[in-house]
Structures are given as structure tokens and as C-alpha cells.
Design an enzyme around this catalytic site. Structure first.
Site: not given
Lengths: 160, 544
Positions: B220, B224, B371-373, B435-436
Site C-alpha cells: 500500500h 503512495y 481503480h488502478f488505472h 482481474r488479471r
């Protein structure tokens, strides 16, 4: 330090919003009895599927048991690249407690249109319970990459 | 001045750009595969054997290599200019670059030989070639060395400037690197104590649950580490580019300190559905994750307020008229502003992921890829592209090849990401699409998935076009014959309020103490318990 008024209002509003969200999550979690997997027991993935060692070693067609009318438990072994058993049939209104473990790599389980969502790790047993009121076919989908056949790993829950 | 620093930045960013190019190539291929257009057989001659090998390259090169190398390069450039002094030990930073590059080669060879197709999370007991793990370790160690180089430079500056407030750009960058030092301890322990002995055959078995927990100790704060360099630009540079001033400098500093304190003790919110982690600790991490949302909400306020000052200085009036007056014709500005807009959506879906019980609806579904993209793929990557639209001309001493192409690139990235992420979010939420996964070959896909699969494929194609536009500009600039006519300097935003920020926002010890205390409280007992009851029962699997 000069703390601008509008900024202070925004900050207080932000924190209040998050507190409201957190309360909503907490209260709904209790109200609807939302559960996430938690430590059940540790097993040895090298022997867990051996007959006599654990319920995951029982014959595949005996791993879904009716404990009481409408109450089932299902011991599903995840392995490359199948859930065993890969087809479960129950009448509508049944409550099923799912027990899963993996005998090889990490897998995952999501049952469509339900809150059943768990990681399935070798060495651990994941447990979740759900009630199926609506008849239909629900796919059991492996959602964690588990090697080159990952996308072929799924099963069916048929609610009649 | 800054000869070493410029060359170091250039090398780091050059490697980052090659990684993003190679990793990015697979993105459109994945989305085309979703709708049944499988181009992977054509790649067999190039050594890419499977969808999942390509997916591993996409994740490792984009999420780990592009980011880490770009960030080290950008910080090398920005910290020395912010402190107005050269690197204290340039040789240390050169050594850092060499270690990182050796690590990259060591990891890239098994990746390209299909001997490390374990995705970028490399969850055991999937077992990659030892050189893959060794390579990742070296990249991390190299980034530590780069961080030490920055810190030595900072302490030398502090000695010469007692009592002076650390400039914001330097402070934000240094906090990011210190947070990275702490965060990477998790993955270092995972690789050195669990994975390497097992991969080398010194021990036969591993504990997958413990390895995951160490990974997410790192996983996580990793996000950041990607995001904070964009924040350095949004706070420290972009207001200047917009013709404005930084609305509230003390609050900007507070935001960076809060990220230092809160980035790590939240990792279990990635493990809500893990069987081996007690519920109480999941709840605690969930609450701390909500607290971690506060500095991002503050950022939204301060950055928008700073840009508003710019818009009004440029003649914008009315409630929203200042938005139109912002320098939208400047691709560096436009790219970063569009990145912020996408990040707002990404923040909403991220809060959903973090919300304990909502997470059950979306965990490990394509919602998360969506979300990740919006976050890594947009807030971070599109901002880094925006930074490059001034940094690349600066480093190469060449004019940007084409402003028009750069503007088209930013807008196509924005449109492509919106379409693709929207599709992925909906597919995950409504249909539990994992996903993936090689979706185009999966039998559980229903006909009702098609509209969103097609939407995300169109998004993927637009992103591919945007990528071509981006690299046209990069290559066109590097090989351009037109040298700069006017020198480019790093944009540095002035604070609106000239009063210096309070001393407690420029001191390390209390913040580091809070950081360590929160980590010990949030991770100490849960890790102690997992280690005490270690379950070393999983042999390795090479199944790709």
C-alpha cells in the site's frame, strides 16, 4: 499558521463525511451480518486432500452435506485449475457454509451476485456463509492468478 | 552547475521511458483479447509465449520499473534545485543507478524467458527464477542508495542553513523517499527471509499467508510512493505553471507528513478476504485507511484553490470562469489537470475498495484494475507525462517536438482511461469479472458482458494511440535539431502567505516517532502471531 476559513470548513466537512461513511460501513456490517474470512485452522496443503485427513479428502460427491433442512456445508478443494466439486445443486432458500482450501498455489473464489468473496490459500481454510433465495446458476469464479490455466477455473452453483 | 544531476536524471528517466514503452505495449493487446481478438500467437516468435507472460511484463515494467526509475530521476533533478545545492556525494547516486540497472537486467532476463510469469505481486507458492527476486531486491536496494544520497545532500544543506524552512519541493520529495525506506522493509523481509532461501532450495517450503502480509506491508505505501511525486508537482510546481500561488503552504507540508505517518499501517485493507488474518486487525487497518483519505481531500482543496488563483490572475472571472482561463494550451499543465480529474474518480473507487464490507463486492474483480488505472495509470502516469513535457526539453536542451501532438496525447489518454476504467469498474461490480485473467478464453463470460467489454477495448485502443503520440514526441524531441531558444527552469510555486510555516511542520523526529509507533501498533501483534505460528508447508510451483 494562517488557517483559511474556507479551508477549515472543507477539512471539517471531509472528516465528517468520512465518519459518516465509516458509521455506515460499521452499522450495515452489523445489521446485515456481513462477514469476512477469519482464521479457521491451518492445514498442510501437501496432505489435506488425502482421504481420512480432512473433509477435503472425502469423495468429491460427498463434500456437500445437508446438515438440517435447508442448511448445507460444502467443502470445496481448489486446485489447478478446478474447484472440486465443480457443480453444486441446492433448493432455493438454502443456506450454505463454504469451506475452501488450496492444495497447490493461491486461488480465490467469488460467487456471482453474492458477497461470497475470499482468498483461498494453501495452508489455510477460508469460511463464508450465504443464503440463496433466487433460483438460477451462479458461477464460482477463481479470481486470483494461479498459473497458465487460471481463466479455465470455475464451477457452478445451481439453485433450483 | 548540476552536470551530474542532469545526467543522472536523464539516465533514470530514459530507462523509465523504455520500460513504459515495452510494458505499455501489452495494454491494448489485453483489451483486444477480452473481445476475442487474440494477437498473442503473433508474439510467439518474439518470445512472448502466453497472455500471462505479457501481463507480468505489463505489471512489472509499468508499476514497478517505470515508476521507480522516473521518481528517482525526477527527485534527483528537483531536490538539488529546490535546495539550491548539488548532490553531496554524486558517486553514491551513480552507484545507486548502477545497482538499480543491474537489478532491472537480472529481473528482465527471466521475465523475457518466461521463467518468472508470476505477475508483479509474485505471490508464493508460485515460484519464479531466483534471478527475478534478486533483481527486484537490487532495484529496491539501489533506490535506497539514491535516497541516502538525497538525505546526505539535505543534511549538508541543513548544516549550512540552520533555522531555515526546508523548501516544499525538497521536503515533499525527501518525505517520499523516507516513507519508501520504511515501506520496502516489508518486501525486503519477504524476499530475503522467505522467498530467496526457498527459491534457492535451501528450504523446501514457504508460508503463503505470511508472505502476503509482508507484501502488503509494502504494497500500500508503494502506491503512495507513486502518487507523492505527482503531489510534489501539483503543489510545488503546477500553481506556478498556472500563473497562481500555493494557497496554503503549511497545509501542503502537513499533507506530506500525514502520508509518512499513515501510508504503512493500512496494508491489511488489501487482505480483508484473507483467511489467516484476524478480523479485529482488518477493522483497525480499515479505519486508518479512512484517515489516510484526509490528506488527499486536503490536497483536492489546496491544489484547486491554488489553480483558482492562477485562473483569476489570468483574467478568469465568475464562479467557474477561471477554469477556462487556465493554461489549457500548455500540454504540461493540461496533462496534469486531466490527471487530477481522473484521480477524483479513482479516489471514489478506492474508498469503496477500502470500505470493509463493500470490498466483498469488488475484491479481486476488474473493478480493482479500473481503480488502478485511474490512480497509477492516470493520476500518476499522466502527471509524469505532463512533467516530462517541460523536463524532457530541459534535460535534452531541445524544443518539444510538437505542442499540438502533446495536447492530443493528454486528451486521448484522458478519454481512453475514462472508457476503459468505466468498463472495468462495471464489469467487476455487476458481473464479478476477475482481474488479471485471460477473459477472452474464459467460459463463464456472459453475453451481457459484451457492451462493457467492447467499451473497455475501445478505451484500450485509444490509449494505444495516445501512447504512440507520446513516444512520437519523446523520440522527436530527443532527436530534434532545434535547441532551446530560452532556458527552461524548474517551475517553483510561491506561497500565497509569505509568513514561514511553523517549525513543527519542518521537523523529522516527532513525525518519525508517530510513524514507527503506528506501524508497531497496527502490524506488531498480527505479524508476531503469524511468525510465531509460521506455517511452512507450501512447496514451489512453476505452472505457466
Amino acid at each position: 499558521m494562517n488557517f483559511h476559513r474556507s479551508e477549515r470548513i472543507f477539512l471539517i466537512g471531509s472528516i465528517a463525511l468520512l465518519v459518516v461513511f465509516a458509521l455506515a460501513v460499521g452499522i450495515s456490517g452489523f445489521a446485515y451480518g456481513i462477514q469476512v474470512p477469519q482464521p479457521e485452522m491451518r492445514v498442510d496443503p501437501r496432505t489435506v486432500a488425502t482421504p481420512g485427513v480432512s473433509p477435503f479428502g472425502d469423495p468429491v460427491n460427498e463434500r456437500v452435506r445437508e446438515l438440517a433442512p435447508g442448511r448445507y456445508e460444502a467443502y470445496i478443494l481448489a486446485q489447478m485449475w478446478a474447484f472440486l466439486p465443480n457443480e453444486i445443486r441446492v433448493p432455493a432458500g438454502s443456506t450454505i457454509t463454504f469451506y475452501l482450501t488450496s492444495k497447490d498455489v493461491q486461488h480465490g473464489l467469488k460467487i456471482e451476485k453474492t458477497n461470497i468473496n475470499m482468498m483461498v490459500l494453501p495452508g489455510q481454510i477460508s469460511v463464508l456463509t450465504a443464503t440463496f433465495d433466487k433460483p438460477g446458476t451462479y458461477h464460482l469464479i477463481c479470481h486470483e492468478y494461479c498459473g497458465v490455466g487460471h481463466h479455465t477455473m470455475f464451477g457452478r452453483l445451481i439453485v433450483e | 552547475m548540476y552536470a551530474h544531476e542532469n545526467r543522472l536524471s536523464g539516465w533514470n528517466i530514459g530507462i523509465a521511458l523504455v520500460a513504459l514503452f515495452l510494458g505499455g505495449l501489452f495494454g491494448p493487446l489485453q483489451k483486444l483479447q477480452y473481445v476475442g481478438i487474440n494477437l498473442y500467437p503473433a508474439l510467439n516468435n518474439l518470445g512472448i509465449r502466453t497472455y500471462y507472460q505479457g501481463l507480468t511484463l505489463h505489471g512489472v515494467l509499468n508499476a514497478l520499473v517505470w515508476t521507480t526509475f522516473f521518481i528517482v530521476g525526477f527527485f534527483t533533478f528537483a531536490i538539488v534545485r529546490s535546495l539550491e545545492r548539488e548532490l553531496r556525494y554524486p558517486r553514491l547516486n551513480w552507484a545507486a543507478l548502477i545497482v538499480m540497472a543491474l537489478g532491472l537486467v537480472s529481473a528482465a532476463v527471466p521475465l523475457l524467458l518466461n521463467r518468472a510469469t508470476v505477475l508483479y505481486t509474485f505471490y508464493p507458492p508460485l515460484q519464479a527464477d531466483t534471478f527475478f527476486y534478486l533483481g527486484l531486491t537490487l532495484v529496491v536496494v539501489g533506490s535506497w542508495l539514491a535516497g541516502y544520497g538525497f538525505l546526505f545532500t539535505y543534511t549538508a544543506w541543513r548544516k549550512d542553513n540552520p533555522g531555515v524552512r526546508t523548501p516544499l519541493i525538497a521536503l515533499g520529495s525527501l518525505i517520499t523517499m523516507v516513507m519508501w525506506q520504511i515501506a520496502t522493509l516489508g518486501v525486503a523481509v519477504e524476499i530475503i527471509f522467505l522467498i530467496l532461501p526457498w527459491s534457492l532450495g535451501l528450504v523446501d517450503t514457504i508460508d503463503p499467508q505470511l508472505a502476503r502480509t509482508f507484501f502488503w506491508f509494502f504494497g500500500h505505501p508503494l502506491v503512495y510512493f507513486w502518487l507523492l511525486p505527482a503531489y510534489v508537482s501539483w503543489y510545488g510546481m503546477l500553481p506556478k505553471q498556472a500563473g497562481g500561488k500555493l494557497f496554503s503552504e503549511p497545509l501542503a507540508r502537513l499533507v506530506f507528513w500525514l502520508f509518512l505517518a499513515l501510508s504503512v499501517p493500512v496494508g491489511l485493507h488489501h487482505q480483508y478476504t484473507d483467511p489467516g488474518v484476524p478480523v479485529g486487525w482488518k477493522v483497525l487497518h480499515g479505519i486508518l485507511t479512512y484517515a489516510l483519505f484526509i490528506p488527499s481531500l486536503l490536497t483536492a482543496f489546496t491544489v484547486i484553490a491554488s489553480l483558482e488563483i492562477g485562473g483569476r490572475n489570468r483574467g478568469g472571472t465568475g464562479l467557474l470562469g477561471w477554469v477556462r482561463a487556465l493554461p489549457w494550451k500548455d500540454p504540461s499543465y493540461a496533462a496534469q489537470n486531466l490527471a487530477m480529474i481522473l484521480f477524483a474518480f479513482g479516489g471514489v473507487s478506492g474508498l469503496t475498495n477500502a470500505s470493509y464490507n463493500l470490498n466483498l463486492a469488488v475484491h479481486n474483480t476488474s473493478w480493482v484494475s479500473g481503480h488502478f488505472h485511474l490512480t497509477l495509470g492516470s493520476a500518476v502516469t499522466l502527471s509524469f507525462m505532463g512533467i516530462l513535457y517541460w523536463l524532457l526539453p530541459k534535460l535534452t536542451n531541445k524544443q518539444l517536438f510538437s505542442t499540438r501532438v502533446a495536447l492530443w496525447q493528454a486528451w486521448t489518454w484522458f478519454a481512453g482511461m475514462l472508457l476503459m476504467s468505466n468498463g472495468l469498474h462495471i464489469l467487476g461490480l455487476n458481473f464479478s469479472m476477475p482481474r488479471r485473467t485471460m477473459i477472452g478464453a474464459a467460459q463463464y463470460v456472459g453475453a451481457d458482458w459484451n457492451p462493457m467489454l467492447i467499451e473497455s477495448a475501445i478505451g484500450g485502443i485509444i490509449l494505444g494511440i495516445s501512447g504512440i503520440l507520446f513516444y512520437t514526441n519523446v523520440i522527436g524531441t530527443v532527436f530534434s535539431k532545434k535547441t532551446l531558444q530560452a532556458p527552461i527552469e524548474m517551475p517553483v510555486a510561491e506561497a500565497l502567505d509569505t509568513e514561514p510555516s511553523p517549525a513543527w511542520l519542518d521537523t523529522w523526529k516527532p513525525w518519525l516517532a508517530v510513524t514507527v509507533a503506528l506501524i508497531v501498533i497496527a502490524y506488531g501483534p498480527v505479524l508476531f502471531d503469524l511468525i510465531r505460528n509460521i506455517n511452512l508447508t507450501s512447496p514451489g510451483f512453476k505452472v505457466w
